[in-house]
Scaffold this active site. Structure first.
Site, PDB file in Angstrom:
ATOM      1  N   ASP A  86       0.861  -1.181   0.000  1.00  9.93           N
ATOM      2  CA  ASP A  86       0.000   0.000   0.000  1.00  9.93           C
ATOM      3  C   ASP A  86       0.902   1.238   0.000  1.00  9.93           C
ATOM      4  O   ASP A  86       1.589   1.517   0.988  1.00  9.93           O
ATOM      5  CB  ASP A  86      -0.876  -0.050   1.265  1.00  9.93           C
ATOM      6  CG  ASP A  86      -1.871   1.083   1.348  1.00  9.93           C
ATOM      7  OD1 ASP A  86      -1.660   2.115   0.687  1.00  9.93           O
ATOM      8  OD2 ASP A  86      -2.862   0.945   2.097  1.00  9.93           O
ATOM      9  N   HIS A  87       0.882   1.963  -1.093  1.00  7.97           N
ATOM     10  CA  HIS A  87       1.809   3.090  -1.244  1.00  7.97           C
ATOM     11  C   HIS A  87       1.469   4.253  -0.321  1.00  7.97           C
ATOM     12  O   HIS A  87       2.243   5.195  -0.175  1.00  7.97           O
ATOM     13  CB  HIS A  87       1.831   3.553  -2.709  1.00  7.97           C
ATOM     14  CG  HIS A  87       3.155   4.132  -3.129  1.00  7.97           C
ATOM     15  ND1 HIS A  87       4.068   4.658  -2.246  1.00  7.97           N
ATOM     16  CD2 HIS A  87       3.722   4.246  -4.356  1.00  7.97           C
ATOM     17  CE1 HIS A  87       5.118   5.098  -2.893  1.00  7.97           C
ATOM     18  NE2 HIS A  87       4.949   4.852  -4.178  1.00  7.97           N
TER      19      HIS A  87
END
Ligand code: CAO
Length: 521
Positions: free
Chosen positions: A493-494
């Site tokens: 998850d950036h």
């Protein structure tokens, strides 16, 4: 007096030859004043034409696709009375709840059922704020429910007439709204309906049932919104089958019956408000039988649940996948050796339990991968519960090995087999699939090289693994040897993790698999 009352298209400004896109009534229907009769859609706005009076529909004069302008008869009512009545248009907003001088609307508490003297617990707007129709203005909280009162029409807040803690009932004035010269406002007349419109009343919904923001963003007419509120259908979750993805009455009804398609990530709206200013197209509706024989089979319960979860996770989480490789030659030898030693115990080790151990060691080194986002806060977990994707006849399930840090590889293998078995037999319990902090999806027993696993929210990363393959490694560019190589695909998850951290995570994970003695460090 003919006994028939013509209901005509009212003054709709400069619009002419506007297509009828929806008809809400049929002969025999009893309608109340302000009930929507038809919806019109120009290239600039969607307008509903509400009934100017109570009556019984004798005939509907128009059909979907007809083009109408001011003065065109749309519906005929039965009964004595006036020969004709012009409807008032509502432009993307419920009927006006106002009885006020032109340009200023007094917004009142709508019909909130049996509730009286309900405290105002929150005021969402302040003087000068611009509001759109359906924007929440205040929240009320009775001992049974929390209700939001939405703006019945667009405007600028002039004066707020309540404060937090005030007790209000139906009809209490909340605030005044400068409404500008919108067709709605311009049509306010002494003959207007009472201060509280039915649409507004219906919009005082129990908060928590819906995601109000996605409900507000959904592309639907006020009548459809009203229906959705009445049926407790979350418009944000419904895929519209109308023009440009507009949600129709039938879509809401189908959704309630459980047969509707889930919504697209962002409801398409007219005028290019989709992604990058380009409208999202509605899902193609194809009559497949036209092209060859077909068989229809409804998705099973598990598939429906996992589809909804996967869809949300894919749409909401900004995924990035980083690929790497692990040299598992020594690990494989060790695994084969351990399986010989454990033969009598009945435990068989595949690679997966080793990967669970390697994951725990790596997560302990990189704690943000063992965390979850809670709003703007990252929640680090001091436990390591590892989920693993299991392919079952009913669809994908993710059982969880709790406290994997405290278990040995054979213990994990045993528990994994038992959980996978329960999942395949459809006997696994929900709590055996909850509380995971990180997941592994292994297709190693099947094949493939790399893939993009979807993060299992609220986790922030997932390791995808495919089948090990033999590959020549040359550490120095001069000599080479064949090594069993495991392809790794880490999705992260950036919002939480950066690319450098993800690359380091993969390198560490691969190193642990290459030499399990590293878990001791
Ligand atoms: N490389 C090479 N061989 C592998 C391997 C890999 N990465 N992973 C497993 N294998 C081998 C195993 O060692 C085993 O071989 P042996 O019988 O010779 O020992 C064989 O493949 C079968 O393994 P398995 O798949 O039965 O066992 P597992 O522990 O690896 O996996 C489970 C268990 C439940 C994860 C698996 O059965 C499964 O359901 N996999 C699918 C997961 C899935 O669907 N993921 C996609 C999610 S996204 O839709």
């Amino acid at each position: 007096m003919s006994g028939l009352i013509d209901i005509k298209v009212p003054d709709i400004g400069d619009f002419k030859d506007v297509p009828v896109i929806e008809i809400f009534v049929k002969p025999g229907d009893k309608v109340k004043a302000e009930d929507a009769l038809v919806a019109l859609e120009s290239d600039k706005a969607t307008m509903e034409v509400p009934s100017p009076r109570e009556g019984v529909v004798k005939s509907v004069v128009v059909k979907v696709g007809d083009k109408v302008s001011e003065g065109a008869v749309i519906v005929q009512f039965e009964g004595a009375g006036a020969e004709q009545a012009d409807a008032r248009p509502v432009v993307s907003a419920p009927p006006s709840p106002v009885s006020a001088p032109a340009g200023v609307a007094e917004v009142r508490v709508p019909d909130i059922g049996d509730f009286k003297d309900v405290p105002v617990i929150e005021i969402f707007v302040k003087p000068g704020d611009s509001v759109k129709a359906e924007d929440p203005l205040i929240a009320l909280e009775s001992d049974k429910a929390t209700m939001e009162v939405p703006a019945p029409l667009a405007g600028v807040v002039r004066q707020i007439k309540v404060k937090t803690g005030d007790k209000v009932s139906e009809g209490s004035i909340i605030l005044s709204l400068a409404t500008g010269a919108s067709p709605v406002q311009a049509d306010v007349s002494p003959a207007s309906p009472p201060a509280v419109s039915p649409a507004t009343a219906a919009a005082a919904a129990v908060v928590g049932a819906f995601d109000e923001k996605s409900f507000a963003l959904a592309y639907a007419s006020p009548a459809v919104r009203k229906l959705a509120r009445e049926l407790s259908a979350d418009l944000g979750k419904i895929r519209g089958s109308g023009n440009h993805g507009r949600i129709l009455r039938e879509d809401v009804e189908a959704f309630i019956k459980g047969g509707a398609e889930p919504a697209k990530p962002q409801a398409a709206a007219p005028g290019g408000s989709g992604v990058g200013g380009i409208d999202l197209l509605p899902w193609p509706k194809v009559d497949f039988a036209k092209f060859g024989p077909v068989e229809r089979k409804e998705l099973g319960r598990i598939k429906k649940i996992s589809a909804a979860n996967l869809h949300r996770n894919w749409v909401v989480i900004p995924h990035v996948t980083t690929h790497d490789e692990a040299d598992i030659t020594d690990l494989e030898q060790f695994r084969v050796q351990m399986n010989k030693e454990l033969e009598k115990s009945g435990v068989k080790l595949s690679l997966l339990p080793f990967m669970v151990k390697a994951a725990v060691a790596t997560l302990q080194k990189f704690p943000e991968f063992n965390a979850s986002l809670d709003g703007d806060t990252l929640v680090y977990k001091n436990y390591w519960h590892i989920g693993f994707a299991a392919d079952t006849p009913n669809g994908l399930m993710v059982p969880v090995i709790r406290d994997a840090d405290k278990k040995s590889v054979p213990e994990i293998a045993k528990e994994m087999n038992a959980l996978a078995q329960l999942a395949r037999e459809g006997k696994i319990k929900p709590d055996q699939m909850q509380g995971g902090t990180f997941s592994i999806s292994s297709l190693g027993g099947i094949g493939g090289i790399y893939f993009t696993p979807i993060i299992n929210a609220p986790e922030v990363a997932i390791m995808g693994v495919c089948k090990g393959f033999w590959k020549q490694h040359s550490p120095d560019g001069k000599t080479a040897s064949w090594r069993l190589t495991l392809p790794l695909s880490l999705s992260w998850d950036h919002r939480v993790i950066d690319g450098a951290a993800a690359a380091r995570f993969n390198v560490y994970f691969a190193n642990v698999l290459a030499d399990l003695r590293r878990v001791l460090f």
